[in-house]
Design an enzyme around this catalytic site. Structure first.
Site, PDB file in Angstrom:
ATOM      1  CG  ASP A 170       4.630  12.351  13.266  1.00  9.65           C
ATOM      2  OD1 ASP A 170       4.895  13.458  12.739  1.00  9.65           O
ATOM      3  OD2 ASP A 170       4.863  11.277  12.696  1.00  9.65           O
TER       4      ASP A 170
ATOM      5  CG  PHE B  52       7.605   2.937   9.468  1.00  8.21           C
ATOM      6  CD1 PHE B  52       7.059   1.818   8.891  1.00  8.21           C
ATOM      7  CD2 PHE B  52       6.848   4.088   9.539  1.00  8.21           C
ATOM      8  CE1 PHE B  52       5.772   1.834   8.391  1.00  8.21           C
ATOM      9  CE2 PHE B  52       5.558   4.106   9.044  1.00  8.21           C
ATOM     10  CZ  PHE B  52       5.025   2.983   8.468  1.00  8.21           C
ATOM     11  N   GLY B  53       9.496   1.652   6.907  1.00  5.74           N
ATOM     12  CA  GLY B  53       9.361   0.421   6.144  1.00  5.74           C
ATOM     13  C   GLY B  53       8.050   0.384   5.371  1.00  5.74           C
ATOM     14  N   PRO B  54       7.758  -0.722   4.719  1.00  6.91           N
ATOM     15  CG  PRO B  54       7.854  -2.836   3.734  1.00  6.91           C
ATOM     16  CD  PRO B  54       8.631  -1.914   4.639  1.00  6.91           C
ATOM     17  CB  VAL B  55       2.051   0.121   4.834  1.00 12.23           C
ATOM     18  CG1 VAL B  55       0.632  -0.214   5.258  1.00 12.23           C
ATOM     19  CG2 VAL B  55       2.736   0.920   5.926  1.00 12.23           C
TER      20      VAL B  55
ATOM     21  CD  GLN C 240       9.264   1.418   1.614  1.00 11.32           C
ATOM     22  OE1 GLN C 240       8.739   0.369   1.226  1.00 11.32           O
ATOM     23  NE2 GLN C 240      10.158   1.465   2.580  1.00 11.32           N
ATOM     24  N   GLY C 241       7.343   4.033   3.723  1.00  7.62           N
ATOM     25  CA  GLY C 241       7.736   5.170   4.537  1.00  7.62           C
ATOM     26  C   GLY C 241       9.112   4.987   5.134  1.00  7.62           C
TER      27      GLY C 241
ATOM     28  CG  LEU D  94      -1.982  -1.078   1.303  1.00  7.17           C
ATOM     29  CD1 LEU D  94      -2.735  -0.969   2.633  1.00  7.17           C
ATOM     30  CD2 LEU D  94      -2.952  -0.984   0.142  1.00  7.17           C
TER      31      LEU D  94
END
Length: 411
Positions: free
Chosen positions: A217, A103-106, A100-101, A98
């Site tokens: 945040d 911290f890692g993928p979703v 990518q950020g 869905l």
């Protein structure tokens, strides 16, 4: 005694032993039940003590340097096996991805019973470590509100740290309001309801939940939308617990996202409920204008969205701030209240900003008298300051502040 009577005696003794054992067991169960009732009554009789017990337990779980099996007893969501998560995401295939950020993928996952989930997988290179992971697992499991995303479970096996959330079919708020095609799907009524929903979620965090939470945040990409476009605040990795009488705290490690951080937090590391109020004000102005604060640019003046809104307010031209797609559906009185409250929330001095209950009251009441805002912080747009020290900086004089970003993609 005759041999014929011996079996009768044995049977009789056996029956007596069984009856005594049964009665003893029933008595012990009754004792435990009574003790539990007494304990619960004691907690109700002293709710303050029970509250501090919860705060202490949660902080202990988060601060531990490792994740032990016995720690799972303090977590209110189920543990999932990695093999089940791999099956639900087809081994983390790209077709299920869905976003990518940092911290890692979703991923989107689907279990055999048909239940759809969002799988947040922290990469080994992520800035979000074990403390942030546990922060989400422990904190969000204890938070229950219709405007907060619901954590369904977690997994920690080997190097894998994974969180499972309820699936949000409409992804994140920023994917709508900043997209010139999708933004038309959010009319004024939808946007105003989203603003009120975000405010309700923050009121719960700051005041109504069992634990007093500062999110730290809040931004449009951390507001998820369900199938009915109801907003749900997500990403609690940077959140912090406050004691009931605590009003502010400070840190040497500033974490968050440029454009949404209050000046006292970005520059000095101080955060409070008023820091979240600042972020809320930025979000409100972004929702009603359809413009990003961090990406805003005008060729004639180096000005942030906050500065642009402030200039229009002083020049009595606030209607120019409105997203053009709202011209036919906008409620003018609600729009003016949103501009006013948004500017009140982003004022430079935290003491001038409203608390979230007051902000919600001003937004929702048609008869409330709203204060006149003062000049907001960050009026002039500058390049992002480098708060993280470079390798050549003298470590004795450098700041420990650090800016990190969370996921910008929708879920």
């Amino acid at each position: 005694m005759s041999s014929s009577s011996s079996p009768v005696v044995v049977v009789g003794i056996t029956i007596v032993v069984v009856v005594v054992a049964l009665l003893s067991t029933i008595g012990y169960i009754a004792y435990l039940h009574k003790r539990n009732i007494t304990k619960r009554k004691g907690n109700r009789a002293n709710p303050v003590l029970h509250l501090y017990d919860s705060e202490s337990r949660v902080k202990h779980l988060i601060d531990l340097k490792q994740f032990k099996d016995e720690d799972k007893e303090g977590i209110d969501v189920p543990f999932f096996d990695l093999k089940d998560i791999l099956a639900a995401t087809d081994n983390f295939s790209d077709s299920h991805k869905l976003g990518q950020g940092g911290f890692g993928p979703v991923y989107k996952g689907k279990f055999p019973d048909g239940k759809e989930v969002v799988v947040k997988r922290l990469s080994s290179a992520s800035r979000q470590g074990l403390v942030e992971f546990k922060n989400e697992v422990v904190l969000i499991a204890k938070l229950q509100h219709r405007n907060l995303v619901r954590l369904l479970g977690y997994c920690i096996e080997g190097e894998e740290k994974i969180l499972l959330y309820e699936y949000m079919p409409n992804k994140s708020l920023d994917s709508f309001i900043f997209d010139r095609m999708l933004c038309v799907l959010l009319n004024w009524e939808s946007r105003f309801d989203i603003i009120l929903g975000i405010a309700r979620g923050l009121i719960y965090l700051h005041q109504d939940s069992r634990l007093k939470i500062i999110h730290r945040d809040l931004k449009t990409s951390n507001i998820l939308l369900d199938g009915d476009m109801n907003p749900k605040i997500s990403d609690f990795g940077l959140a912090r617990i406050f004691e009931s009488k605590q009003t502010e705290a400070n840190t040497n490690r500033v974490v968050g996202t440029f454009g949404y951080m209050s000046p006292e937090y970005a520059l000095d590391g101080f955060f409070s409920v008023k820091s979240d109020a600042f972020s809320f004000g930025v979000v409100v102005l972004e929702i009603i204008s359809g413009k990003r604060n961090t990406g805003f640019y005008q060729s004639d003046q180096a000005m942030s969205l906050l500065g642009y809104a402030w200039r229009l307010w002083k020049e009595d031209k606030v209607y120019d701030l409105m997203d053009q797609t709202l011209s036919e559906t906008c409620n003018i009185n609600e729009f003016l209240r949103c501009v006013n409250v948004g500017l009140l929330c982003v004022q430079e001095d935290p003491s001038d900003r409203p608390t979230m209950p007051n902000a919600f009251l001003m937004l929702s009441s048609e008869i409330a008298t709203l204060p006149v805002p003062q000049q907001p912080a960050f009026v002039v747009r500058r390049g992002p300051p480098s708060l993280a020290p470079s390798s050549s900086t003298n470590p004795k004089t450098s700041s420990n502040n650090e800016i990190t970003d969370s996921l910008e993609e929708g879920r």
